[in-house]
Enzyme design. Structure first.
Site, PDB file in Angstrom:
ATOM      1  N   LYS A 237      39.269  47.697  32.503  1.00 51.95           N
ATOM      2  CA  LYS A 237      39.154  49.054  32.708  1.00 51.95           C
ATOM      3  C   LYS A 237      39.456  49.926  31.770  1.00 51.95           C
ATOM      4  O   LYS A 237      40.506  49.750  30.914  1.00 51.95           O
ATOM      5  CB  LYS A 237      40.153  49.260  34.256  1.00 51.95           C
ATOM      6  CG  LYS A 237      39.666  48.733  35.374  1.00 51.95           C
ATOM      7  CD  LYS A 237      40.257  49.135  36.611  1.00 51.95           C
ATOM      8  CE  LYS A 237      39.913  48.371  37.848  1.00 51.95           C
ATOM      9  NZ  LYS A 237      40.741  48.413  38.937  1.00 51.95           N
TER      10      LYS A 237
ATOM     11  N   ASP B   7      43.326  45.558  34.246  1.00 47.47           N
ATOM     12  CA  ASP B   7      43.749  47.018  34.697  1.00 47.47           C
ATOM     13  C   ASP B   7      44.820  47.477  33.817  1.00 47.47           C
ATOM     14  O   ASP B   7      44.529  47.858  32.524  1.00 47.47           O
ATOM     15  CB  ASP B   7      44.009  47.014  36.154  1.00 47.47           C
ATOM     16  CG  ASP B   7      44.185  48.177  36.792  1.00 47.47           C
ATOM     17  OD1 ASP B   7      43.842  49.241  36.198  1.00 47.47           O
ATOM     18  OD2 ASP B   7      44.225  48.405  37.993  1.00 47.47           O
TER      19      ASP B   7
ATOM     20  N   PHE C 223      37.868  50.760  41.656  1.00 47.94           N
ATOM     21  CA  PHE C 223      38.335  49.232  42.354  1.00 47.94           C
ATOM     22  C   PHE C 223      36.997  48.743  42.401  1.00 47.94           C
ATOM     23  O   PHE C 223      35.955  49.144  43.103  1.00 47.94           O
ATOM     24  CB  PHE C 223      39.100  49.610  43.634  1.00 47.94           C
ATOM     25  CG  PHE C 223      39.852  48.071  43.658  1.00 47.94           C
ATOM     26  CD1 PHE C 223      40.975  48.026  43.331  1.00 47.94           C
ATOM     27  CD2 PHE C 223      39.215  47.196  44.664  1.00 47.94           C
ATOM     28  CE1 PHE C 223      41.670  46.739  43.469  1.00 47.94           C
ATOM     29  CE2 PHE C 223      39.981  46.126  45.014  1.00 47.94           C
ATOM     30  CZ  PHE C 223      41.105  45.867  44.265  1.00 47.94           C
TER      31      PHE C 223
END
Ligand code: IMP
Ligand code: MG
Length: 196
Positions: free
Chosen positions: A148, A120, A169
């Protein structure tokens, strides 16, 4: 799936999440994951021919990916696991992590591939990478199932990426919310967003 709401309706997969209002659309299906993991395995097998890798899985999220990836690699290999935990709620920004379970194997002179579930901000990985590099591996590469897009705040490249996904998410295929949903075969959106 209900196109309007993104909710998975009963019957799509016959899954226990079919009636869970917090579980949304499939981001990457089990079939797509299987095909991509096979490709990653082939790529790693080619790149590491003659220098057997040591796969280091980051628990718990990477356990499913690790199992599939290891079997898609057609080389002799060893594997080990470590577990890290965030320092409180500030971890998302600070990237300070604590090693909860350390490796059993010595990394000296080894060709290490860190196997992660998701990158992330990349701060967890930045910390891990630094800590593992200090142990004298011959080489160190990183393989993540998911990255991501546009979120990374780190200055190193991830060597192998399964899928770039939007910054939502996700759960399933090892990834959890409060220890739930790890056994979903597909990757799906968690509609309540990021847990606090
Ligand atoms: P980072 O340090 O911001 O790269 O995030 C590291 C960790 O946060 C990952 O290894 C996951 O354990 C967790 N994480 C980040 N995004 C997600 C997600 O979408 N689903 C589940 N876990 C996530
Ligand atoms: Mg993780």
């Amino acid at each position: 799936m209900d196109e309007a709401t993104g909710l998975v309706r009963g019957g799509d997969h016959g899954s226990f999440v079919d009636s869970d209002p917090l579980v949304g659309r499939i981001v990457v299906s089990a079939e797509e994951i299987g095909a991509r993991v096979a490709e990653l395995g082939a790529e790693i097998s080619k790149d590491y021919s003659g220098r057997p890798p040591l796969l280091v899985g980051v628990l718990k999220g990477a356990f499913v990916f690790m199992a599939d990836l290891a079997r898609a690699i057609t080389l002799p290999l060893e594997l080990d696991f470590m577990a890290v935990s965030s320092y409180g709620a500030a971890t998302k920004t600070s990237g300070v992590v604590r090693i909860v379970k350390d490796l059993d194997l010595d990394l000296t002179g080894r060709h290490v591939i860190v196997v992660e579930d998701i990158v992330d901000s990349g701060l967890t990985l930045a910390y891990l990478r630094k800590s593992l590099l200090a142990r004298g591996p011959e080489s160190l590469a990183i393989c993540t199932l998911l990255q991501k897009s546009g979120q990374q705040r780190t200055d190193f490249d991830v060597d192998y990426v399964g899928f770039e996904i939007p910054p939502e998410f996700v759960i399933g295929y090892g990834l959890d919310v409060a220890e739930e949903y790890r056994n979903l075969p597909d990757l799906r959106v968690y509609l309540a967003g990021e847990p606090e």
